[in-house]
Design an enzyme around this catalytic site. Structure first.
Site, PDB file in Angstrom:
ATOM      1  N   SER A 126       0.813  -1.218   0.000  1.00 48.75           N
ATOM      2  CA  SER A 126       0.000   0.000   0.000  1.00 48.75           C
ATOM      3  C   SER A 126       0.849   1.272   0.000  1.00 48.75           C
ATOM      4  O   SER A 126       0.554   2.203  -0.769  1.00 48.75           O
ATOM      5  CB  SER A 126      -0.940   0.010   1.208  1.00 48.75           C
ATOM      6  OG  SER A 126      -1.900  -0.995   1.063  1.00 48.75           O
ATOM      7  N   LYS A 150      -9.220  -5.467  10.901  1.00 46.77           N
ATOM      8  CA  LYS A 150     -10.370  -4.931  10.159  1.00 46.77           C
ATOM      9  C   LYS A 150     -11.641  -4.867  10.999  1.00 46.77           C
ATOM     10  O   LYS A 150     -12.474  -3.998  10.814  1.00 46.77           O
ATOM     11  CB  LYS A 150     -10.619  -5.758   8.893  1.00 46.77           C
ATOM     12  CG  LYS A 150      -9.521  -5.532   7.859  1.00 46.77           C
ATOM     13  CD  LYS A 150      -9.784  -6.242   6.550  1.00 46.77           C
ATOM     14  CE  LYS A 150      -8.531  -6.124   5.695  1.00 46.77           C
ATOM     15  NZ  LYS A 150      -8.776  -5.950   4.299  1.00 46.77           N
ATOM     16  N   VAL A 172     -10.694 -10.854   4.728  1.00 48.43           N
ATOM     17  CA  VAL A 172     -11.262 -10.214   3.545  1.00 48.43           C
ATOM     18  C   VAL A 172     -12.551 -10.915   3.073  1.00 48.43           C
ATOM     19  O   VAL A 172     -13.291 -10.372   2.247  1.00 48.43           O
ATOM     20  CB  VAL A 172     -10.192 -10.158   2.416  1.00 48.43           C
ATOM     21  CG1 VAL A 172     -10.061 -11.479   1.691  1.00 48.43           C
ATOM     22  CG2 VAL A 172     -10.467  -9.020   1.454  1.00 48.43           C
ATOM     23  N   ASN A 206     -14.579 -23.451   4.974  1.00 46.13           N
ATOM     24  CA  ASN A 206     -13.353 -23.091   5.691  1.00 46.13           C
ATOM     25  C   ASN A 206     -12.870 -24.285   6.496  1.00 46.13           C
ATOM     26  O   ASN A 206     -13.672 -25.041   7.035  1.00 46.13           O
ATOM     27  CB  ASN A 206     -13.608 -21.902   6.630  1.00 46.13           C
ATOM     28  CG  ASN A 206     -12.310 -21.330   7.160  1.00 46.13           C
ATOM     29  OD1 ASN A 206     -11.405 -21.022   6.390  1.00 46.13           O
ATOM     30  ND2 ASN A 206     -12.198 -21.192   8.473  1.00 46.13           N
ATOM     31  N   TYR A 221      -1.988 -11.995  -4.885  1.00 44.25           N
ATOM     32  CA  TYR A 221      -1.388 -11.550  -6.151  1.00 44.25           C
ATOM     33  C   TYR A 221       0.139 -11.676  -6.141  1.00 44.25           C
ATOM     34  O   TYR A 221       0.796 -11.427  -7.135  1.00 44.25           O
ATOM     35  CB  TYR A 221      -1.814 -10.111  -6.475  1.00 44.25           C
ATOM     36  CG  TYR A 221      -1.463  -9.115  -5.399  1.00 44.25           C
ATOM     37  CD1 TYR A 221      -2.382  -8.806  -4.410  1.00 44.25           C
ATOM     38  CD2 TYR A 221      -0.217  -8.501  -5.369  1.00 44.25           C
ATOM     39  CE1 TYR A 221      -2.068  -7.919  -3.412  1.00 44.25           C
ATOM     40  CE2 TYR A 221       0.104  -7.604  -4.369  1.00 44.25           C
ATOM     41  CZ  TYR A 221      -0.836  -7.319  -3.396  1.00 44.25           C
ATOM     42  OH  TYR A 221      -0.513  -6.434  -2.403  1.00 44.25           O
TER      43      TYR A 221
HETATM   44  P1  ATR Z   1      -7.154 -14.217   9.827  1.00 43.69           P
HETATM   45  O1  ATR Z   1      -7.761 -15.583  10.060  1.00 43.69           O
HETATM   46  O2  ATR Z   1      -6.219 -13.810  10.935  1.00 43.69           O
HETATM   47  O3  ATR Z   1      -8.140 -13.168   9.451  1.00 43.69           O
HETATM   48  P2  ATR Z   1      -6.388 -14.471   7.115  1.00 43.69           P
HETATM   49  O4  ATR Z   1      -5.037 -14.555   6.498  1.00 43.69           O
HETATM   50  O5  ATR Z   1      -7.299 -13.421   6.643  1.00 43.69           O
HETATM   51  O6  ATR Z   1      -6.140 -14.385   8.658  1.00 43.69           O
HETATM   52  O7  ATR Z   1      -7.140 -15.868   6.991  1.00 43.69           O
HETATM   53  C1  ATR Z   1      -6.525 -17.051   6.841  1.00 43.69           C
HETATM   54  C2  ATR Z   1      -7.499 -18.017   6.169  1.00 43.69           C
HETATM   55  O8  ATR Z   1      -6.748 -19.025   5.482  1.00 43.69           O
HETATM   56  C3  ATR Z   1      -8.395 -18.745   7.141  1.00 43.69           C
HETATM   57  O9  ATR Z   1      -9.633 -18.983   6.541  1.00 43.69           O
HETATM   58  C4  ATR Z   1      -7.631 -20.063   7.354  1.00 43.69           C
HETATM   59  O10 ATR Z   1      -8.408 -21.159   7.740  1.00 43.69           O
HETATM   60  P3  ATR Z   1      -8.639 -21.500   9.297  1.00 43.69           P
HETATM   61  O11 ATR Z   1      -9.753 -20.587   9.716  1.00 43.69           O
HETATM   62  O12 ATR Z   1      -9.003 -22.921   9.330  1.00 43.69           O
HETATM   63  O13 ATR Z   1      -7.345 -21.200   9.986  1.00 43.69           O
HETATM   64  C5  ATR Z   1      -7.126 -20.298   5.966  1.00 43.69           C
HETATM   65  N1  ATR Z   1      -5.979 -21.216   5.957  1.00 43.69           N
HETATM   66  C6  ATR Z   1      -4.730 -20.961   6.364  1.00 43.69           C
HETATM   67  N2  ATR Z   1      -3.943 -22.037   6.175  1.00 43.69           N
HETATM   68  C7  ATR Z   1      -4.739 -23.008   5.636  1.00 43.69           C
HETATM   69  C8  ATR Z   1      -4.515 -24.361   5.179  1.00 43.69           C
HETATM   70  N3  ATR Z   1      -3.310 -24.932   5.254  1.00 43.69           N
HETATM   71  N4  ATR Z   1      -5.556 -25.030   4.649  1.00 43.69           N
HETATM   72  C9  ATR Z   1      -6.775 -24.453   4.569  1.00 43.69           C
HETATM   73  N5  ATR Z   1      -7.049 -23.191   4.963  1.00 43.69           N
HETATM   74  C10 ATR Z   1      -6.035 -22.478   5.490  1.00 43.69           C
END
Ligand code: ATR
Length: 264
Positions: free
Chosen positions: A16, A65, A129, A149, A211
């Site tokens: 950003s 957020k 997001v 999820n 991206y």
């Molecule tokens: P935050 O959860 O802190 O908002 P984010 O980066 O916006 O962070 O979200 C991470 C997303 O990626 C989550 O939906 C996470 O799933 P979980 O809720 O089960 O943690 C998902 N994620 C991260 N690693 C993953 C993996 N190895 N397989 C499937 N989903 C994954």
């Protein structure tokens, strides 16, 4: 000189500042846009700096957020619906929280000439997001929105915000027209979502919010299977453009040069 900030944790990766400072210079605006890694207990004081006009605007990224909301005076409709704020500013002595991720996603999809009316959208992930993407899908007229999820309880929390959202168990692949990766899987080049897309058919749109890298394994799979695919670069640019418009009251240019800025 006016001061703008993006806050998050981690924040090092944020592009950003690069994009906003480019537009600030291009438009001869006397301002600077910085990034700041924040802890939860610092949010309150930072918002106070907006109130005192020491900071003119803040972009908010993961994991704040939702956490900034208690410190704001008013929310835009989109911010309210998604319970997510990515843009903060002062107006009429009030600290306002807005959400330009919604418009960013909408603009990116419209740019692809993809018409969502009567289409089924399948959203992967339940992180920062995702509520914005779902609200944009609703606004664009998707007839069915599915979410999956890994941790189902987080999808259930998002369902509380959107009446007609349907939860799909992690591992199942339902019929869809557009699938959106809203997880963080793929940020690392070698990471692969543990889902089997081999039976989805052709001519679907695979959209990745990520991206960088330019083409995640999710998008590579889409390509291999004969589907359309797009990364999140334009979504990122358009959310930044909409924040820029709110703060500076003018529309910055988006062209090849802007897009290239984000190639790292
Ligand atoms: P935050 O959860 O802190 O908002 P984010 O980066 O916006 O962070 O979200 C991470 C997303 O990626 C989550 O939906 C996470 O799933 P979980 O809720 O089960 O943690 C998902 N994620 C991260 N690693 C993953 C993996 N190895 N397989 C499937 N989903 C994954």
């Amino acid at each position: 000189m006016k001061k703008y900030l993006v806050i998050g944790n981690p924040i090092d990766h944020s592009l950003s500042p690069k994009l906003h400072n480019f537009w600030i210079k291009q438009n001869n605006i006397n301002a600077i846009y910085d990034k700041k890694k924040l802890n939860d207990d610092e949010i309150k004081n930072l918002i106070f700096e907006i109130r005192e006009n020491k900071i003119s605007g803040i972009n908010v990224t993961v994991p704040f957020k939702n956490k900034v909301i208690p410190f704001l005076d008013e929310l835009s409709l989109g911010a309210k619906k998604t319970q997510s704020v990515n843009t903060i500013f002062m107006k009429d002595n009030k600290v306002i929280g807005d959400n330009t991720d919604i418009g960013g996603f909408e603009s990116a999809i419209k740019k692809l000439d993809f018409d969502l009316s009567n289409k089924t959208a399948f959203v992967l992930g339940a992180g920062g997001v995702v509520p914005s993407i779902i609200y944009a899908l609703v606004k664009m007229g998707a007839s069915k929105i599915l979410i999956s999820n890994r941790t189902e309880s987080k999808a259930e929390n998002i369902k509380k915000l959107f009446n007609n959202l349907q939860i799909v168990s992690w591992g199942e692949i339902p019929e869809f027209d557009i699938i959106i990766n809203g997880t963080s899987v793929g940020l690392d080049d070698n990471e692969q979502i543990d889902l089997d897309f081999s039976n989805v058919g052709k001519n679907k749109l695979f959209y990745d919010v990520i991206y960088n890298p330019n083409q995640t394994n999710f998008l590579k799979t889409a390509k291999k299977l004969g589907n359309k695919f797009e990364n999140g670069k334009l979504m990122f640019i358009f959310q930044a453009l909409l924040s820029f418009k709110i703060w500076h009251n003018l529309e910055p240019t988006v062209n090849e040069e802007t897009i290239k800025l984000l190639d790292i």
